[in-house]
Design an enzyme around this catalytic site. Structure first.
Site, PDB file in Angstrom:
ATOM      1  N   ASN A   7       0.961  -0.967  -0.154  1.00  0.00           N
ATOM      2  CA  ASN A   7      -0.083  -0.048  -0.286  1.00  0.00           C
ATOM      3  C   ASN A   7       0.802   1.235  -0.229  1.00  0.00           C
ATOM      4  O   ASN A   7       1.397   1.671   0.959  1.00  0.00           O
ATOM      5  CB  ASN A   7      -0.964  -0.115   1.253  1.00  0.00           C
ATOM      6  CG  ASN A   7      -1.884   1.234   1.279  1.00  0.00           C
ATOM      7  OD1 ASN A   7      -1.907   2.053   0.436  1.00  0.00           O
ATOM      8  ND2 ASN A   7      -2.617   0.952   2.279  1.00  0.00           N
ATOM      9  N   ARG A  90      -2.697  -1.990  -3.347  1.00  0.00           N
ATOM     10  CA  ARG A  90      -3.723  -1.164  -3.254  1.00  0.00           C
ATOM     11  C   ARG A  90      -3.731  -0.173  -4.208  1.00  0.00           C
ATOM     12  O   ARG A  90      -2.960   0.679  -4.425  1.00  0.00           O
ATOM     13  CB  ARG A  90      -3.878  -0.896  -1.686  1.00  0.00           C
ATOM     14  CG  ARG A  90      -5.153  -0.377  -1.509  1.00  0.00           C
ATOM     15  CD  ARG A  90      -5.193   0.621  -0.226  1.00  0.00           C
ATOM     16  NE  ARG A  90      -6.160   1.240  -0.061  1.00  0.00           N
ATOM     17  CZ  ARG A  90      -6.435   2.521   0.613  1.00  0.00           C
ATOM     18  NH1 ARG A  90      -5.443   3.124   1.138  1.00  0.00           N
ATOM     19  NH2 ARG A  90      -7.596   3.087   0.411  1.00  0.00           N
ATOM     20  N   HIS A 180     -13.419   2.131  -0.161  1.00  0.00           N
ATOM     21  CA  HIS A 180     -13.254   1.165   0.829  1.00  0.00           C
ATOM     22  C   HIS A 180     -13.873  -0.083   0.639  1.00  0.00           C
ATOM     23  O   HIS A 180     -14.442  -0.952   1.430  1.00  0.00           O
ATOM     24  CB  HIS A 180     -14.032   1.757   2.066  1.00  0.00           C
ATOM     25  CG  HIS A 180     -13.560   2.968   2.783  1.00  0.00           C
ATOM     26  ND1 HIS A 180     -14.387   3.913   3.180  1.00  0.00           N
ATOM     27  CD2 HIS A 180     -12.384   3.412   3.035  1.00  0.00           C
ATOM     28  CE1 HIS A 180     -13.635   4.949   3.619  1.00  0.00           C
ATOM     29  NE2 HIS A 180     -12.381   4.567   3.793  1.00  0.00           N
ATOM     30  N   ASN A 211     -11.098   7.654   9.552  1.00  0.00           N
ATOM     31  CA  ASN A 211     -10.924   9.014   9.062  1.00  0.00           C
ATOM     32  C   ASN A 211     -11.955   9.165   7.717  1.00  0.00           C
ATOM     33  O   ASN A 211     -12.384  10.390   7.799  1.00  0.00           O
ATOM     34  CB  ASN A 211      -9.486   9.009   8.858  1.00  0.00           C
ATOM     35  CG  ASN A 211      -8.579   9.363  10.145  1.00  0.00           C
ATOM     36  OD1 ASN A 211      -9.202  10.246  10.943  1.00  0.00           O
ATOM     37  ND2 ASN A 211      -7.524   8.930  10.135  1.00  0.00           N
ATOM     38  N   ARG A 241     -13.648  16.010   6.032  1.00  0.00           N
ATOM     39  CA  ARG A 241     -14.223  16.019   4.838  1.00  0.00           C
ATOM     40  C   ARG A 241     -15.825  16.378   5.193  1.00  0.00           C
ATOM     41  O   ARG A 241     -16.366  15.888   6.209  1.00  0.00           O
ATOM     42  CB  ARG A 241     -14.221  14.716   4.061  1.00  0.00           C
ATOM     43  CG  ARG A 241     -12.825  14.626   3.488  1.00  0.00           C
ATOM     44  CD  ARG A 241     -12.593  13.191   3.072  1.00  0.00           C
ATOM     45  NE  ARG A 241     -11.664  12.343   3.424  1.00  0.00           N
ATOM     46  CZ  ARG A 241     -11.312  11.150   3.103  1.00  0.00           C
ATOM     47  NH1 ARG A 241     -12.523  10.288   2.633  1.00  0.00           N
ATOM     48  NH2 ARG A 241     -10.584  10.407   3.690  1.00  0.00           N
ATOM     49  N   ARG A 285     -12.459  10.423  19.420  1.00  0.00           N
ATOM     50  CA  ARG A 285     -12.178  10.439  21.003  1.00  0.00           C
ATOM     51  C   ARG A 285     -12.025  11.822  21.658  1.00  0.00           C
ATOM     52  O   ARG A 285     -12.687  12.051  22.881  1.00  0.00           O
ATOM     53  CB  ARG A 285     -10.494   9.695  21.450  1.00  0.00           C
ATOM     54  CG  ARG A 285     -10.775   8.311  21.251  1.00  0.00           C
ATOM     55  CD  ARG A 285      -9.385   7.719  21.093  1.00  0.00           C
ATOM     56  NE  ARG A 285      -8.741   8.064  19.468  1.00  0.00           N
ATOM     57  CZ  ARG A 285      -7.999   7.349  18.990  1.00  0.00           C
ATOM     58  NH1 ARG A 285      -7.327   6.551  19.694  1.00  0.00           N
ATOM     59  NH2 ARG A 285      -7.139   7.633  17.881  1.00  0.00           N
TER      60      ARG A 285
END
Ligand code: ADP
Length: 397
Positions: A7, A90, A180, A211, A241, A285
Site C-alpha cells: 500500500n 492497493r 473502501h 477517518n 471532509r 475520542r
C-alpha cells in the site's frame, strides 16, 4: 503461496507478507518519509520488531529495504525473494477502466498512469510509483492491482448515476465509484459466515467508519449502493471532509471566501467535517471528551455524524427492501460504542434492537451487539483490507 501486499502513499509504503495456506501474516511493516530527511522502516517478523534508519530517496530504495528486511537473519521470514508468489497493490481509484482485480501488463500500467491519476490525484500516482519500484526490483514476480472501487462495480446504473447530462457522464466518466470496497467486501462476507448464512440470503448495511467513512448496501453479497461518490468526499461528514453538500453552496462559499476551484476542494477535504464543526479535532475520542465536558459544538459534530450515518442505513434498507444485519467496522465503527448507539437509536421500527451493555464492552474479533431476538443483527467486525488484497491476488493467479 506467499503474497506481498503493498500500500504505497506518496512518502510511505506499508506492506504485509501473507501465507495464503494459513492466511497468517508472516511479516509486516511500513516505510515512512520516503524522499524526506529521516526516512525509516519499521518492520516486524518472527515475533520481533526492528527499525532500519536509512536514507530512502525513492520508492525503489524503500522496496529494496523491505525485501532485505523480509530476508533479514533476525526478523526475516523468507530465504529468497523467489518465495514471494505475487505482489498485490492497493489502488484507490479505477474509474471505469478496471472493474476487477487486474494483472499488471505494460498496457495496464499505461492505462493506470494515463487515465486514472486525475480521479485520485493524491493516491493513484503514489500507487503507480510503488508499483514501478516493485517491477524494477522484482521483474519476474506477477503484480496485481486491487482497487478500492471494485466491490462497488456491481451497483446498478440507477444507483451510480448523478443527475447530470448523460452525455457528460459518457464523456467524462462522472458518476459514483465509491471507496473502501475491500473493507465492505471483507466485513459483509465475515458477517454472513458468522450468521451461518450464505451471502446470497442476506441484506446487509456495512458502515466503514474511520477517518474516511462510507456506508454500503450489500444485497445478496453484492454492493448495490454506497455513500461515497465520484471521490471520497461524498456521503457522511468525516474527520475533515464535508460529506455531501449542495453544489450551489460550494460555488457561493468559494465566491464569499475568494477561493479558486482547487482551493475550495482542499477546503472541503481538509477543513470541514467534524473538525470544522467542532473547531476542536477530527478525532472522535477528542469529540467524546469535549462533549462530556459540555462543549456543544463537539456534541453537535457527533450528533450530525450519527444522524447522517443513520439516514444512510434507513435509505439502504429501503433500497434493498429489507435489512438483516448492520456491520460496524474501522477505527470509529470498531471502537466507539457511542457512535454505534447513536446510529442504531431510532431504528427500532426496522427491527434493530441494540444491547447497550453488550455494545459498551470491548471484545476482540467479531462482536454481536444486538439484543437477543433482535430481528436485525448488529455486528462489530474488525476489517482486514490487506487480507482481501492478498486473497484477490491469489485468486487471480
Ligand atoms: P483511516 O480511515 O485513516 O484508516 P481508521 O479506520 O484507523 O482511519 O480510523 C481512525 C479514527 O478512528 C480516528 O480518527 C478516531 O477518530 C477513531 N477512533 C479510534 N479509536 C477510537 C475510540 N476508542 N473511540 C472513538 N473513536 C476512535
Amino acid at each position: 503461496m506467499k503474497i506481498l501486499v503493498v500500500n504505497a502513499g506518496s512518502s510511505s509504503l506499508k506492506y504485509q507478507l501473507i501465507d495464503m495456506e494459513t492466511e497468517a501474516v508472516l511479516a509486516k511493516g511500513g516505510v515512512e518519509r520516503i524522499g524526506l530527511p529521516g526516512s525509516l522502516l519499521k518492520a516486524k517478523g518472527n515475533g520481533k520488531e526492528k527499525v532500519y534508519e536509512k536514507d530512502m530517496p525513492n520508492h525503489k530504495v524503500a522496496i529494496e529495504l523491505v525485501l532485505h528486511a523480509l530476508q533479514d537473519n533476525e526478523i526475516g521470514v523468507i530465504k529468497s525473494m523467489d518465495e514471494i508468489g505475487a505482489v498485490g497493490h492497493r489502488v484507490v481509484a479505477s474509474g471505469e477502466y478496471f472493474k476487477k482485480t487486474t494483472l499488471v501488463t505494460p498496457e495496464v500500467l499505461k492505462t493506470l498512469e494515463e487515465k486514472t491519476f486525475e480521479l485520485a490525484p493524491l493516491h493513484n500516482p503514489a500507487a503507480a510509483t510503488g508499483l514501478r519500484a516493485c517491477i524494477e526490483v522484482m521483474p519476474k514476480t506477477p503484480m496485481a492491482l486491487v482497487f478500492d472501487t471494485s466491490f462497488h462495480a456491481t451497483m446498478p446504473e440507477k444507483a451510480y448515476m448523478f443527475g447530470i447530462k448523460y452525455e457528460d457522464y459518457k464523456e467524462y466518466g462522472v458518476r459514483k465509484y465509491g471507496a473502501h470496497g475491500t473493507s465492505h467486501k471483507f466485513v459483509s462476507k465475515e458477517a454472513a459466515k458468522y450468521l451461518g448464512k450464505k451471502p446470497e440470503e442476506l441484506k446487509i448495511v456495512t458502515c466503514h467508519l474511520g477517518n474516511g467513512s462510507s456506508i454500503s448496501a450489500v444485497d445478496g453479497g453484492k454492493c448495490v449502493d454506497t455513500s461515497m461518490g465520484f471521490t471520497p468526499l461524498d456521503g457522511v461528514l468525516m474527520g475533515t471532509r464535508s460529506g455531501c453538500i449542495d453544489a450551489s453552496a460550494v460555488e457561493f462559499l468559494a465566491r464569499k471566501k475568494g477561493l479558486n476551484h482547487a482551493d475550495m476542494v482542499t477546503y472541503l477535504n481538509k477543513q470541514c467535517g467534524v473538525a470544522g464543526i467542532s473547531g476542536v479535532s477530527s478525532d472522535f475520542r477528542d469529540l467524546d471528551n469535549g462533549a462530556k465536558e459540555g462543549n456543544a459544538r463537539c456534541a453537535l459534530a457527533l450528533d450530525m455524524f450519527n444522524y447522517q450515518t443513520k439516514k444512510f442505513v434507513g435509505a439502504y434498507a429501503a433500497a434493498m427492501g429489507g435489512l438483516d444485519c448492520i456491520v460496524f467496522t474501522a477505527g470509529i465503527g470498531e471502537n466507539s460504542p457511542g457512535v454505534r448507539e447513536g446510529v442504531c437509536e431510532g431504528l427500532e421500527f426496522l427491527g434493530v434492537q441494540l444491547d447497550k451493555a453488550e455494545n459498551a464492552k470491548r471484545v476482540d474479533g467479531i462482536h454481536e451487539v444486538s439484543a437477543k431476538g433482535s430481528k436485525v443483527k448488529v455486528l462489530v467486525i474488525p476489517t482486514n483490507e490487506e487480507l482481501v488484497i492478498a486473497r484477490e491476488t491469489a485468486e487471480l493467479l
